[in-house]
Design an enzyme around this catalytic site. Structure first.
Site, PDB file in Angstrom:
ATOM      1  N   CYS A 248       0.797  -1.218   0.000  1.00  0.00           N
ATOM      2  CA  CYS A 248       0.000   0.000   0.000  1.00  0.00           C
ATOM      3  C   CYS A 248       0.834   1.275   0.000  1.00  0.00           C
ATOM      4  O   CYS A 248       0.330   2.338  -0.345  1.00  0.00           O
ATOM      5  CB  CYS A 248      -0.929   0.003   1.210  1.00  0.00           C
ATOM      6  SG  CYS A 248      -1.958  -1.486   1.348  1.00  0.00           S
ATOM      7  N   HIS A 327      11.900   2.998   5.924  1.00  0.00           N
ATOM      8  CA  HIS A 327      11.937   1.562   5.633  1.00  0.00           C
ATOM      9  C   HIS A 327      12.526   0.808   6.828  1.00  0.00           C
ATOM     10  O   HIS A 327      13.611   1.130   7.295  1.00  0.00           O
ATOM     11  CB  HIS A 327      12.791   1.296   4.394  1.00  0.00           C
ATOM     12  CG  HIS A 327      12.410   0.051   3.657  1.00  0.00           C
ATOM     13  ND1 HIS A 327      12.435  -1.198   4.246  1.00  0.00           N
ATOM     14  CD2 HIS A 327      11.985  -0.146   2.377  1.00  0.00           C
ATOM     15  CE1 HIS A 327      12.051  -2.105   3.365  1.00  0.00           C
ATOM     16  NE2 HIS A 327      11.761  -1.490   2.225  1.00  0.00           N
ATOM     17  N   HIS A 408      -5.262  18.781   7.028  1.00  0.00           N
ATOM     18  CA  HIS A 408      -5.981  17.551   6.690  1.00  0.00           C
ATOM     19  C   HIS A 408      -5.015  16.361   6.730  1.00  0.00           C
ATOM     20  O   HIS A 408      -3.845  16.500   6.375  1.00  0.00           O
ATOM     21  CB  HIS A 408      -6.602  17.640   5.290  1.00  0.00           C
ATOM     22  CG  HIS A 408      -7.408  18.877   5.074  1.00  0.00           C
ATOM     23  ND1 HIS A 408      -8.688  19.032   5.541  1.00  0.00           N
ATOM     24  CD2 HIS A 408      -7.101  20.041   4.428  1.00  0.00           C
ATOM     25  CE1 HIS A 408      -9.144  20.229   5.191  1.00  0.00           C
ATOM     26  NE2 HIS A 408      -8.199  20.854   4.524  1.00  0.00           N
ATOM     27  N   ASN A 445     -10.342  -1.099   1.558  1.00  0.00           N
ATOM     28  CA  ASN A 445      -8.908  -0.812   1.388  1.00  0.00           C
ATOM     29  C   ASN A 445      -8.547  -1.066  -0.074  1.00  0.00           C
ATOM     30  O   ASN A 445      -8.426  -2.211  -0.498  1.00  0.00           O
ATOM     31  CB  ASN A 445      -8.096  -1.709   2.317  1.00  0.00           C
ATOM     32  CG  ASN A 445      -6.602  -1.428   2.261  1.00  0.00           C
ATOM     33  OD1 ASN A 445      -6.129  -0.730   1.371  1.00  0.00           O
ATOM     34  ND2 ASN A 445      -5.862  -1.984   3.197  1.00  0.00           N
TER      35      ASN A 445
END
Length: 505
Positions: A248, A327, A408, A445
């Site tokens: 994702c 990462h 936001h 999702n």
């Protein structure tokens, strides 16, 4: 994660009741997302300031140099220029000054603009309610009773509504993923999103110089990016890239790659396409850790058009301000938290570890701590450092209010539980979480494209005003946490095309 404390949640479980005996209980200890607002890893604070200095050094040095140049030029008048020098010398000096000004402007870092984006919404024939999902799963004969019950329980707590989209062919008896099904699904969602984007922006396919496509599970030959090039007849010298296996978070990774390429190729358009092939990642077995993706992942795709033309600032929607990628792949627990594997029967699927919440929390902690110095007001940073230097022992450090950094937040619509933890740990209000929760409910999702359905929700509801900053946060296998901050260049009106516009299709 040896250097970071682990957080656990306890759950009391009733084991049994004897009519004349005591009630027996046991306590399960489960890892959860760490409370990263209770501690600060200075390594990531230092990293954030390293980014800040390297990115702003040019901006710090350029103004003084420009001021000196302007000061000298201001002393010259046209009369001085033509009295002291003959016409040839005057023209030469004028040309030299203009050349210097042009070189300065041309050498300044170009901004990356987001002209527009498009999210694909499948037709109503692909809608699957939670009840229909379970009924189709039962009819398929692919799952045993335990697997059916598990999926039913997960869907109840998922935060997913009854209007999400799935290719119903995955419920065929004995279904196994195929390249044909995967390609057909990708062709529908990708081409639909790109077509709408090109119509909205009026940019011709031959004008696109950079193409980046990301899809986690399905990687074909020819590549998915080649499918796009073939379908839309893009230019023969296009710089095309195909990203896979990143989950994702790949959507923001693709934006980062596009920015780097735009820096190398001035006056260019970059098309980014983020998607996932649900039919190809579908699991037809009975392992619970591999059934979770079935419950959450749904069809979707987003197409984003970026530009570094200077004049595009006047009609682009957003400007890219900051992008941070974290990462955690060097840690084995993180590396193994989400991975594709085969079960004991040889059925392939995506396995999600029970440690994923803890792993994701540590990755988010590292990312948001690195991002802080780039986005927080100076007052908040001074308050943070003052508290850090002079705080008393055994007291929690002052944590900056990240709500002051952006108006936001579009946190990846992973699951209700993950969104709850993000809201709790970042101390966000319901208004900040609304776009993520509504996207999870309406579309599920959709992997790397979820962040864009969330931004589309904000635009559809007229939430984006000029100067607003939008932070997109995404997680992915590896384990990765990526974030990007966009600044609105104008008040964004309700778009004519949006996945949130309900109609009969």
């Amino acid at each position: 994660m040896s250097n970071e404390s682990e957080e656990f949640s306890t759950e009391i479980v009733k084991r049994g009741v004897e009519s004349n005996g005591p009630i027996s209980f046991s306590v399960r200890v489960r890892p959860k997302m760490p409370d990263f607002l209770s501690s600060v890893n200075l390594k990531y604070v230092k990293l954030g300031y390293g980014y800040l200095i390297s990115h702003r050094l040019y901006l710090l040095l350029a103004p003084p140099l420009l001021a000196v140049l302007v000061n000298h030029i201001a002393k010259l008048t046209w009369e001085d220029l033509f009295i002291k020098y003959d016409i040839t010398e005057a023209v030469f000096i004028s040309g030299l000054l203009l050349s210097i000004l042009y070189l300065y402007i041309d050498s300044t870092p170009r901004s990356t603009y987001l002209l527009d984006f498009s999210c694909f919404r499948p037709s109503n024939e692909y809608k699957v309610s939670r009840a229909e999902f379970i009924e189709l799963a039962k009819r398929s004969g692919n799952f045993n009773d335990t697997a059916i019950k598990f999926q039913e329980q997960v869907l109840k707590k998922s935060g997913i509504g009854d209007e999400t989209y799935l290719p119903k062919g995955v419920f065929r008896p004995g279904y196994t993923s195929s390249l044909k099904d995967g390609r057909e699904e990708l062709s529908m969602v990708m081409f639909g999103a790109i077509k709408n984007l090109l119509v909205t922006t009026k940019v011709k396919p031959k004008d696109i110089k950079i193409l980046i496509v990301n899809c986690g599970i399905l990687n074909t030959t020819p590549s998915i990016s080649s499918m796009v090039i073939n379908h839309f007849k893009l230019r023969p010298d296009i710089h095309s890239f195909n990203l896979g296996g990143m989950g994702c978070a790949a959507g923001i990774t693709a934006i980062d790659l596009a920015k780097d390429l735009l820096d190398a190729y001035p006056n260019s358009y970059a098309l980014v396409v983020s998607t996932e092939a649900v039919s190809y990642s579908w699991y037809s077995g009975n392992d619970s850790d591999m059934l979770l993706p079935n419950c959450f992942f749904r069809m979707g795709a987003a197409a984003i058009l970026l530009s570094n033309f200077r004049l595009d600032r006047w009609h682009a929607k957003y400007e890219l301000k900051q992008l941070v990628r974290t990462h955690k792949g060097m840690d084995n627990k993180s590396f193994k938290s989400i991975h594709q594997r085969e079960d004991s029967e040889g059925k392939r699927g995506l396995s999600v570890s029970k440690d994923v919440m803890e792993v994701g929390g540590h990755a988010l902690k590292a990312n948001i701590t690195t991002l802080g110095p780039l986005v927080l007001p100076v007052s908040e940073q001074l308050h943070f450092f003052t508290n850090l230097l002079f705080k008393k022992k055994k007291t929690k450090p002052y944590i900056p209010d990240y709500k002051l950094a952006f108006e936001h937040v579009c946190a990846l619509a992973t699951s209700k539980k993950v969104l709850d933890e993000i809201q709790k740990n970042l101390e966000l209000t319901e208004e900040y979480m609304e776009a993520s929760r509504k996207t999870l409910e309406r579309f599920g999702n959709t992997s790397s494209s979820s962040n864009w359905y969330e931004l589309a929700y904000l635009e559809f509801n007229k939430r984006i005003k000029k100067g607003d900053r939008v932070c997109q946060i995404a997680f992915g296998s590896g384990f990765m946490c990526n974030s990007v901050v966009w600044k609105a260049l104008r008040n964004v009106r309700t778009p004519k095309q949006s996945p949130w516009i309900e109609d009969e299709n």
